[in-house]
Design an enzyme around this catalytic site. Sequence first.
Site, PDB file in Angstrom:
ATOM      1  N   MET A  27      -2.804  12.838   0.957  1.00 17.85           N
ATOM      2  CA  MET A  27      -2.644  14.194   1.200  1.00 17.85           C
ATOM      3  C   MET A  27      -2.915  15.094   0.138  1.00 17.85           C
ATOM      4  SD  MET A  27      -0.612  14.204   4.606  1.00 17.85           S
ATOM      5  CE  MET A  27       1.121  14.214   3.984  1.00 17.85           C
ATOM      6  N   HIS A  34       0.062   7.975  -6.340  1.00 17.07           N
ATOM      7  CA  HIS A  34      -1.092   8.046  -6.058  1.00 17.07           C
ATOM      8  C   HIS A  34      -1.913   7.167  -7.012  1.00 17.07           C
ATOM      9  CE1 HIS A  34       0.445  11.710  -4.082  1.00 17.07           C
ATOM     10  NE2 HIS A  34      -0.161  10.966  -2.723  1.00 17.07           N
ATOM     11  N   ASP A 147       5.996   4.339   1.877  1.00 16.41           N
ATOM     12  CA  ASP A 147       6.031   4.675   3.299  1.00 16.41           C
ATOM     13  C   ASP A 147       5.725   3.445   4.094  1.00 16.41           C
ATOM     14  OD1 ASP A 147       5.578   7.851   3.381  1.00 16.41           O
ATOM     15  OD2 ASP A 147       4.272   7.167   1.666  1.00 16.41           O
TER      16      ASP A 147
END
Length: 279
Positions: A27, A34, A147
């Site tokens: 996102m 990331h 996550d």
Amino acid sequence: MIVARTLAALRDARRDARGPVGLVPTMGYLHQGHLSLVHAAKAECESVYASIFVNPTQFGPHEDFAKYPRDEARDLEMLESAGVSLVFIPSVEEMYPAGDATRISVDALTGVLEGARRPGHFVGVATVVAKLLNAVQPDRSYFGQKDAQQLAVIRRMVRDLLLPIEVVGCPIIRDDDGLACSSRNVYLAPEQRQAALSLSRGLRAAEHAFAAGLRDAEALRTIVRTQILAEPLAAIDYVSLADADSLAELEGSVQGPALLSLVVGFGPTHLLDNVTLVP
Ligand code: AMP
């Protein structure tokens, strides 16, 4: 690095890609977490694609969709330096064409933890990841263990929908002080950030107790809670110790791999963290 903003541009480039292709969905507002996914993809794939899409359907009505942090120019620089060959940055209209009516629900894993706290969240996640995988058609796709429930949901969806894609899970990247990297860390005031170190401290303390032989699920959860309750700025949403596969909450003695996970609020900002305990 190609920047594709439409499906047509993505498909044009994808036809010429040298394979295998690895996809890193994000996102945006990128950080070292990331980039670790990009590095993992680089190590295994000839072409690495990333996507940046703040997905409206995974945000609840009172969540931070409108003010989710964005910095496209910086993200593009980071992805280019990391060796990404294409970044897909679709509009909401491109991902959800007019009349869009299809949603994907992975029922087995989404009634607990983040799924219980954020109704509808994982329908949004599964739907957008399915769309991204269909649009890009990667050989592998990379997701963070940060996550953990999202990773479990995506693995199950890819398996259930027979998608010919390998889902690769990657370890949690932390700042030097132990705080798990997150785009939302930017919301924290300095004193909240300090208090947020109790999350990794609590998880580490439980990990040490587990390594020393403690197996009682509630005692392990209590070790984590105690560290966090010592911080007045921290409000616990949940501390969970669940079976790593089914995500069912554990009671009694831990026998198999277990996910020790938590969500803690600092004002309106909710932070996630977890460790996996393997007997
Ligand atoms: P997001 O942009 O927050 O949707 O995250 C995009 C991907 O990066 C997801 O697969 C996340 O699990 C992963 N990710 C986010 N933070 C971290 C981190 N600290 N370590 C490893 N992966 C992460």
